[in-house]
Design an enzyme around this catalytic site. Structure first.
Site, short mmCIF file in Angstrom:
data_model
loop_
_atom_site.label_atom_id
_atom_site.label_comp_id
_atom_site.label_asym_id
_atom_site.label_seq_id
_atom_site.Cartn_x
_atom_site.Cartn_y
_atom_site.Cartn_z
N CYS A 212 21.66 127.15 22.21
CA CYS A 212 22.92 126.41 22.07
C CYS A 212 22.63 124.96 21.70
CB CYS A 212 23.70 126.48 23.38
SG CYS A 212 25.23 125.56 23.27
N LYS B 201 16.85 133.96 24.42
CA LYS B 201 17.61 133.98 23.16
C LYS B 201 17.42 132.61 22.52
CE LYS B 201 22.32 134.64 21.34
NZ LYS B 201 22.87 133.29 21.07
N HIS C 87 18.41 134.33 16.90
CA HIS C 87 19.53 133.96 16.04
C HIS C 87 18.89 133.43 14.76
CE1 HIS C 87 23.48 131.43 15.64
NE2 HIS C 87 23.23 132.15 14.58
N ASN D 229 20.08 138.48 15.41
CA ASN D 229 21.47 138.02 15.59
C ASN D 229 21.84 137.02 14.49
OD1 ASN D 229 22.83 135.33 17.36
ND2 ASN D 229 24.00 137.21 17.09
N GLY D 230 23.13 136.98 14.15
CA GLY D 230 23.64 135.98 13.23
C GLY D 230 24.30 136.60 12.00
N GLY E 200 28.22 138.68 17.64
CA GLY E 200 29.08 137.81 18.44
C GLY E 200 30.52 137.79 17.95
N ARG E 201 30.78 136.85 17.03
CA ARG E 201 32.16 136.56 16.66
C ARG E 201 32.93 137.75 16.14
NH1 ARG E 201 30.23 131.66 13.06
NH2 ARG E 201 28.43 133.07 13.01
C1 FMN Z 1 32.63 130.56 20.98
C2 FMN Z 1 31.12 130.76 21.02
C3 FMN Z 1 30.44 130.54 22.19
C4 FMN Z 1 29.05 130.74 22.26
N1 FMN Z 1 28.40 130.60 23.45
C5 FMN Z 1 27.08 130.94 23.54
C6 FMN Z 1 26.43 130.99 24.81
O1 FMN Z 1 27.01 130.77 25.89
N2 FMN Z 1 25.10 131.31 24.81
C7 FMN Z 1 24.41 131.61 23.66
O2 FMN Z 1 23.21 131.90 23.72
N3 FMN Z 1 25.02 131.58 22.47
C8 FMN Z 1 26.33 131.30 22.39
N4 FMN Z 1 26.97 131.36 21.18
C9 FMN Z 1 26.22 131.87 20.00
C10 FMN Z 1 26.34 133.40 19.91
O3 FMN Z 1 25.73 134.03 21.02
C11 FMN Z 1 25.68 133.93 18.62
O4 FMN Z 1 24.32 133.59 18.65
C12 FMN Z 1 26.31 133.34 17.37
O5 FMN Z 1 27.73 133.41 17.42
C13 FMN Z 1 25.81 134.06 16.10
O6 FMN Z 1 26.20 135.42 16.11
P1 FMN Z 1 27.47 135.93 15.21
O7 FMN Z 1 27.23 135.41 13.83
O8 FMN Z 1 27.40 137.41 15.30
O9 FMN Z 1 28.70 135.33 15.83
C14 FMN Z 1 28.33 131.14 21.10
C15 FMN Z 1 29.05 131.35 19.90
C16 FMN Z 1 30.43 131.18 19.86
C17 FMN Z 1 31.18 131.46 18.56
#
Ligand code: FMN
Length: 328
Positions: A92, A131, A163, A203-204, A225-226
């Site tokens: 993060c 992660k 990621h 991831n990503g 994630g999203r």
């Molecule tokens: C609203 C939001 C909150 C997130 N909070 C965290 C978190 O608490 N811990 C973490 O490791 N990553 C967090 N992330 C990153 C996601 O775990 C993930 O790595 C990132 O969204 C990329 O994956 P995606 O493209 O499938 O969304 C967050 C992402 C979003 C959009």
């Protein structure tokens, strides 16, 4: 433990209600909590922060911190709550998180991270995973990432969620940091190739079943994630195509179960909107999506919404179900 596909930890999204909701749609998906700060686990209301309704899906607790003793204490406290593993957040990039010295800025401190992981591993019996991003600022080098992973491996971790974009630690907001740095899936594949005995989860930016299948040729698992938060029912396709599940629940069955859960939770003091807010995307891309969102916003999303307002919900859901059947 075989993961294959997991839903990413997301602050303010993957709380215990979201975890339960997703478990109703998919029995095989691996679920993660949002990040919980180690210090909060030690000094806060533990039951409120850590408890969740028992489900058959594996659930991982994600923690944030950089103090080895605090992280160890947090692991000791958390392991009895039913989590299958504990994951350390090293990805993060938010300013607040950096100020407290956890998240992505720790990629710059491999020795400290190794010390944290070592204390965590020694403090609990469940696996400790990490992660992280593939780099930071101007550093996006295979050797740096590979050495970082080796330090964590030597400290006792065998599973790494990567990621596939670096973190820009200054000048970009957390939201921009999820889109602007370019994805580099090859770097993740190369890490797996170089370390066949480690479990590497990619991831990503992954949204489609075909993409999942392709990544699974090179990595041990995929984390999304999203796209699942925005379209939770897309898990049905993942269940069918990846886990080869034959019978999937209808959205009517999912909401019926969720309402039983909500009824119990509301009696324990949970606000109904804290549960129903996660269902906004239930009909994403399908007929009835607009009506559903309007219904939720008129009846369930206000702070003072009460469970009584849920009494018409099954009618809406049944009508949507019929419209979807007629459309398919
Ligand atoms: C609203 C939001 C909150 C997130 N909070 C965290 C978190 O608490 N811990 C973490 O490791 N990553 C967090 N992330 C990153 C996601 O775990 C993930 O790595 C990132 O969204 C990329 O994956 P995606 O493209 O499938 O969304 C967050 C992402 C979003 C959009």
């Amino acid at each position: 433990m075989k993961k294959t596909v997991s839903v990413a930890p997301m602050m303010d999204c993957t709380d215990k209600h979201e975890i339960y909701f997703l478990s109703l749609i998919s029995k095989n998906i691996h679920l993660y909590s949002e990040m919980i700060v180690a210090n909060a686990i030690i000094r806060g209301d533990r039951d409120k922060l850590l408890s969740f309704k028992k489900i058959s899906n594996p659930v991982t607790l994600q923690v944030g911190g950089s103090n080895p003793d605090e992280l160890a204490e947090a692991c000791k406290i958390s392991e009895d709550y039913g989590y299958k593993e504990i994951n350390l957040n090293l990805g993060c990039p938010s300013k607040k998180v950096q100020k407290n010295k956890f998240g992505a800025c720790l990629i710059k401190e491999p020795d400290l991270v190794a010390e944290c992981i070592n204390s965590m591993v020694n403090a609990c019996k469940i696996p400790v995973t990490a992660k992280t991003r593939i780099g930071f600022d101007d550093t996006e080098e295979f050797d740096y990432l590979n050495n970082f992973i080796h330090k964590m491996r030597d400290a006792g971790s065998k599973t790494f969620i990567l990621h596939a974009r670096k973190a820009i630690l200054t000048g970009l907001s957390p939201k921009q940091n999820l889109n602007i740095p370019k994805l580099n899936y090859k770097m993740v594949y190369d890490v797996k190739k170089e370390n066949p005995n480690l479990e590497i989860i990619i991831n990503g930016g992954i949204t489609k079943v075909e993409e999942i299948n392709n990544h699974l040729n090179f990595c041990d698992g995929v984390m999304i994630g999203r796209s699942i938060y925005q379209n939770p029912y897309s898990l049905i396709e993942i269940e069918k195509e990846i886990f080869k599940t034959k019978n999937s629940p209808t959205s009517e069955q999912v909401v019926e179960k969720l309402l039983e859960y909500a009824d119990r939770e509301v009696k324990l003091g949970t606000k109904i909107n804290h549960i129903m807010r996660h269902t906004v995307g239930l009909y994403h891309g399908q007929v009835g999506s607009k009506e559903w969102k309007r219904y939720l916003s008129d009846n369930m999303m206000a702070r003072d919404s009460d469970f009584q307002k849920a009494k018409h919900i099954m009618t809406i859901v049944q009508n949507n179900e019929k419209a979807i059947q007629a459309n398919s």
